[in-house]
Design a protein around this motif. Structure first.
Motif: not given
Length: 175
Positions: A116, A120, A165-166, A169-170, A172-173
């Motif tokens: 994990n 990053r 980046r946000a 990430r969203s 990917k979720k």
């Protein structure tokens, strides 16, 4: 020397190098007495009268009974010793198993955490603007306000990188 003259005596036994009862408070027991001590279980005491048993035999019988009690206690202690050694061995085995299990769980958690943390992206953001600002500040030590336009541009670059980046990430979720 009848039974009226004999008195009760405290007797202590010792063992020789071969764990046999041999010494009685400085008196070495004869083979005859030892043979009788070994056969104590087979002896049945029949008293016809208190004067018919000589004092030597009475003392020998006392020796035999006390020796038998000593041997019984010794065997009980050996049994307890064996029991507690077995218990200790079992506890040590369980402890080792728990240690191995905990060690394995720890290594699994470390591996999972490393995956994990290492996944990053740590690439520098807006590195060209950062270098320009540092150069500007070095060149204008006394007049840092001359670098304010570069600082604003650098902050806008960082904010847009955070938004990108946000957004990544969203997405990917969601998948």
């Amino acid at each position: 020397m009848g039974s009226g003259e004999s008195t009760t005596r405290k007797v202590s036994f010792g063992v020789d190098d071969e764990d046999r009862v041999r010494i009685l408070r400085g008196v070495k027991l004869s083979e005859d007495v030892l043979q009788r001590m070994k056969g104590v279980a087979n002896i049945s005491l029949k008293r016809t009268s208190s004067t018919s048993i000589p004092e030597k035999d009475t003392v020998d019988v006392c020796f035999l009974l006390q020796a038998q009690q000593l041997q019984k206690k010794d065997s009980q202690l050996k049994a307890l010793d064996a029991f507690y050694k077995e218990q200790l061995a079992q506890l040590e085995k369980r402890n080792l198993e728990r240690y191995d299990q905990s060690k394995e769980q720890f290594h699994q958690a470390v591996s999972k955490t490393e995956v994990n943390v290492r996944s990053r992206n740590t690439d520098p953001v807006c590195s060209n603007l950062q270098a320009q600002i540092l150069s500007c500040y070095r060149g204008n030590r006394d007049q840092t306000l001359k670098c304010s336009d570069l600082a604003k541009e650098y902050m806008q670059c960082i904010d847009s990188a955070k938004k990108v980046r946000a957004l990544i990430r969203s997405r990917k979720k969601c998948f």
